[in-house]
Design an enzyme around this catalytic site. Structure first.
Site, PDB file in Angstrom:
ATOM      1  N   VAL A  33      -9.406  -7.822  53.257  1.00  0.00           N
ATOM      2  CA  VAL A  33      -9.480  -7.676  51.798  1.00  0.00           C
ATOM      3  C   VAL A  33      -9.209  -6.250  51.331  1.00  0.00           C
ATOM      4  O   VAL A  33      -8.919  -6.022  50.167  1.00  0.00           O
ATOM      5  CB  VAL A  33     -10.856  -8.125  51.247  1.00  0.00           C
ATOM      6  CG1 VAL A  33     -10.996  -9.620  51.265  1.00  0.00           C
ATOM      7  CG2 VAL A  33     -11.990  -7.469  52.018  1.00  0.00           C
ATOM      8  N   LYS A  34      -9.349  -5.284  52.235  1.00  0.00           N
ATOM      9  CA  LYS A  34      -9.103  -3.865  51.938  1.00  0.00           C
ATOM     10  C   LYS A  34      -9.776  -3.420  50.640  1.00  0.00           C
ATOM     11  O   LYS A  34      -9.153  -2.820  49.758  1.00  0.00           O
ATOM     12  CB  LYS A  34      -7.607  -3.566  51.916  1.00  0.00           C
ATOM     13  CG  LYS A  34      -6.932  -3.814  53.274  1.00  0.00           C
ATOM     14  CD  LYS A  34      -5.483  -3.398  53.255  1.00  0.00           C
ATOM     15  CE  LYS A  34      -4.842  -3.635  54.617  1.00  0.00           C
ATOM     16  NZ  LYS A  34      -4.673  -5.085  54.915  1.00  0.00           N
ATOM     17  N   ARG A  35     -11.078  -3.683  50.539  1.00  0.00           N
ATOM     18  CA  ARG A  35     -11.839  -3.260  49.371  1.00  0.00           C
ATOM     19  C   ARG A  35     -12.091  -1.753  49.408  1.00  0.00           C
ATOM     20  O   ARG A  35     -12.229  -1.163  50.485  1.00  0.00           O
ATOM     21  CB  ARG A  35     -13.189  -3.989  49.319  1.00  0.00           C
ATOM     22  CG  ARG A  35     -13.085  -5.501  49.243  1.00  0.00           C
ATOM     23  CD  ARG A  35     -12.571  -5.955  47.901  1.00  0.00           C
ATOM     24  NE  ARG A  35     -12.703  -7.395  47.747  1.00  0.00           N
ATOM     25  CZ  ARG A  35     -11.724  -8.188  47.342  1.00  0.00           C
ATOM     26  NH1 ARG A  35     -10.536  -7.687  47.055  1.00  0.00           N
ATOM     27  NH2 ARG A  35     -11.934  -9.484  47.206  1.00  0.00           N
TER      28      ARG A  35
END
Length: 283
Positions: A97-99
């Site tokens: 998700v690469k938050r």
């Protein structure tokens, strides 16, 4: 009582199965190649077929959240369902998700990902540190408390990332080196062998990035880029020799192109798992 860490569980599964991580990327193009409709039903059929092929053979599966999110709330229900199915097979789930945010917003992202009662209850997830690695400190701590792992992008393989990741700060370190140093310190703080902070290091990176790898200490290394992005298993020693047991070799499209036939997918998976085992064993 704190549960076993992601790193501890990964090492056991990697020895029993293989260290290979399969990317679950049901893009529009992949669905079309599999002759599935670009709908929630097509998405669901894709996931079920792939889970049938994988069975209990994978150490880690990495769904790319974007390809589920594009189908709206119903797509996220499919994501939750496939995560549960892989967990039932004993596979570790790593949500891509690469938050990256700050304060209560970042806390909310982490709470959605980690722990019983969370929306996804994944074993690991990906994050970015552009707002400062300190903004992820509580996320790493939450991951640790749930036996999970936060994989932070350190060096990506896309050319657009090079100017930022290799920019030099006032301390003389590149951004990538500074993030690597910070992740090592977070792992040191967590105690021996826990390793709640992992690193994303592209498999297509040049030998110069070996210095970044060294600064990461014992962190687990998620290495996308194998297969269709241009790297092969033979490229792994260039960056990761001596750290074979830390590496999680990752591919998606080079496996998925074998679908939709389940038998062909099984063969493609083994074609990626066998060299993953060999690299891990230093063969």
């Amino acid at each position: 009582m704190t549960p076993p860490s992601f790193a501890q569980r990964f090492q056991k599964l990697a020895d029993e199965r293989s260290p290979f991580c399969l990317g679950l990327d049901p893009s529009r193009d992949v669905l079309a190649r599999w002759k599935l409709p670009d709908t929630v039903q097509g998405l669901s059929d894709f996931c079920e077929r792939l889970a049938d092929a994988a069975g209990e053979t994978l150490a880690v599966v990495k769904p790319q959240s974007a390809f589920f999110e594009r189908h709206g709330p119903e797509g996220l229900v499919v994501l939750q369902r496939v995560l549960k199915r892989f967990r039932a097979a004993g596979t570790l789930t790593l949500l891509d998700v690469k938050r990256g945010d700050i304060g209560s917003t970042m806390d909310a992202y982490a709470e959605a990902l980690f722990g019983k009662g969370s929306a996804y209850d994944v074993d690991a997830a990906t994050f970015t540190a552009y707002l400062g690695l300190g903004a992820l400190a509580k996320t790493v701590e939450l991951a640790r408390s749930h036996g999970a792992c936060a994989f932070v992008v350190v060096r990506s393989s896309n050319p657009e990332g090079v100017p930022l990741q290799n920019a030099v700060g006032s301390d003389g370190l590149t951004v990538a080196q500074a993030v690597a140093e910070g992740l090592r310190k977070l792992n040191d703080k967590a105690g021996p062998g826990v390793l709640p902070a992992g690193a994303v290091m592209g498999a297509t990176l040049p030998p110069a990035d070996r210095d970044v790898v060294e600064r990461l200490g014992g962190a687990l290394l998620l290495t996308p880029g194998i297969g269709s992005q241009g790297a092969g298993f033979s490229d792994l020693p260039r960056l990761f020799s001596g750290r074979e047991r830390q590496v999680i070799p990752t591919a998606a499209r080079s496996v998925l192109e074998a679908g939709p036939d389940v038998a062909a997918l099984k063969q493609a998976l083994e074609a990626h798992q066998a060299p993953s085992r060999a690299f891990r064993e230093g063969a």
